[in-house]
Enzyme design. Structure first.
Site, PDB file in Angstrom:
ATOM      1  CE  LYS A  63       6.439   3.234   9.165  1.00  0.00           C
ATOM      2  NZ  LYS A  63       6.718   4.401   9.871  1.00  0.00           N
ATOM      3  CG  ASP A 101      -1.595   1.269   1.249  1.00  0.00           C
ATOM      4  OD1 ASP A 101      -3.048   1.165   0.850  1.00  0.00           O
ATOM      5  OD2 ASP A 101      -1.160   2.224   1.884  1.00  0.00           O
ATOM      6  CE  LYS A 159      -3.666   4.890   0.942  1.00  0.00           C
ATOM      7  NZ  LYS A 159      -2.311   4.467   0.869  1.00  0.00           N
ATOM      8  CG  HIS A 198      -4.636  10.011   0.630  1.00  0.00           C
ATOM      9  ND1 HIS A 198      -3.481   9.951   0.305  1.00  0.00           N
ATOM     10  CD2 HIS A 198      -4.620   9.508   1.783  1.00  0.00           C
ATOM     11  CE1 HIS A 198      -2.563   9.342   1.308  1.00  0.00           C
ATOM     12  NE2 HIS A 198      -3.472   9.306   2.157  1.00  0.00           N
ATOM     13  CE1 TYR A 211       0.675   7.757   2.709  1.00  0.00           C
ATOM     14  CE2 TYR A 211       1.241   5.693   1.810  1.00  0.00           C
ATOM     15  CZ  TYR A 211       0.441   6.575   2.555  1.00  0.00           C
ATOM     16  OH  TYR A 211      -0.520   6.222   3.011  1.00  0.00           O
TER      17      TYR A 211
END
Length: 274
Positions: free
Chosen positions: A231, A46, A76, A109, A51
């Site tokens: 994560k 993901d 996203k 998002h 990011y």
């Protein structure tokens, strides 16, 4: 290799219930982190445009040598790119960074309600779905009112709503809304960025099961039916987070974890972020 169960989305596409998130991972560290995750058995990755590490994810996918159909890739659309034509352009830019010809899941998002562009954005995403560029489309951080409006004014029900969700923010009403409308719940910040891992209820359960506090929280998510994307950039932690399929929490354990809800957000409020 750990066998991860799948969740069947409302259009029949299957997503691994536990995946690997790369939020706040710098692009130059992303490739090694994703490769470590793939080696540990993760098959769902993901990422997101904002990011700044889609390219790092793409490098890892290319270097892994894994067949594309064994991987589930989510990215996203960022807020500044909402709107019909801007969405299509942003999607192509993200796809190029990933080095792929399609993604498995594409998400809006944030709803950014003050901008009021998510309906036009969704129509563009419906086109991406129809064209096979995205196998499934969904949203992130949408509240019931945002979801209802989307469903009232479009043809495709979101496959997923990815929301902040952990024992400190259990989102019961939103999860119930998802269940009523066939929308899968996916949890970001599933461990509350570590804020709850010293809670006595969690550490006591972890001790009895001879598991870590993080493993207990991830197991809680799985037993609720959530899709979860922890994560880490530490290989040992990456392996630990997927090692959650050899134990089960009791009804009493689940009840104890259910008492920890306190409306604790580690991220923004979807009703006010624009």
């Amino acid at each position: 290799m750990t066998s991860v169960p799948h969740v069947v989305l409302n259009n029949g596409v299957k997503i691994p219930q536990l995946g690997f998130g790369v939020f706040q991972v710098e692009d130059d560290r992303t490739t090694d982190a994703v490769l470590a995750a793939l080696e540990a058995g993760y098959r769902s990755i993901d990422t997101a445009a904002v990011y700044g590490n889609e390219a790092g994810v793409g490098r890892a996918i290319a270097a892994s040598g894994l067949p594309r159909d064994e991987l589930f890739v989510t990215t996203k659309l960022w807020n500044d790119d909402q709107g019909h034509d801007a969405t299509l352009a942003a999607f192509e830019a993200g796809l190029a960074k990933l080095g792929l010809d399609h993604v498995d899941l594409y998400l809006i998002h944030w709803p950014t309600p003050a901008r009021d562009r998510y309906l036009d954005t969704w129509r563009a995403m419906e086109k991406l779905l129809a064209d096979g560029r995205a196998r499934a489309i969904g949203v992130s951080n949408f509240q019931p009112a945002h979801l209802q409006r989307l469903m009232d004014e479009s043809d495709v029900v979101p496959a997923v709503n990815q929301i902040e969700l952990h024992p400190g923010l259990q989102q019961a009403a939103l999860r119930d809304f998802h269940a009523q409308h066939g929308i899968a719940t996916e949890a970001w910040s599933p461990l509350a960025q570590g804020a709850l891992l010293q809670e006595e209820a969690i550490t006591e359960i972890a001790g009895r099961h001879e598991k870590t506090a993080a493993q207990v929280v991830l197991r809680w998510h799985l037993q609720l039916g959530n899709i979860v994307i922890p994560k880490s950039v530490t290989p040992a932690r990456i392996r630990e987070n997927i090692d959650v399929f050899d134990f089960e929490l009791s009804a009493g354990d689940m009840d104890a974890l259910g008492t920890l809800d306190r409306g604790l957000r580690t991220g923004p409020d979807p009703d006010t972020l624009n």
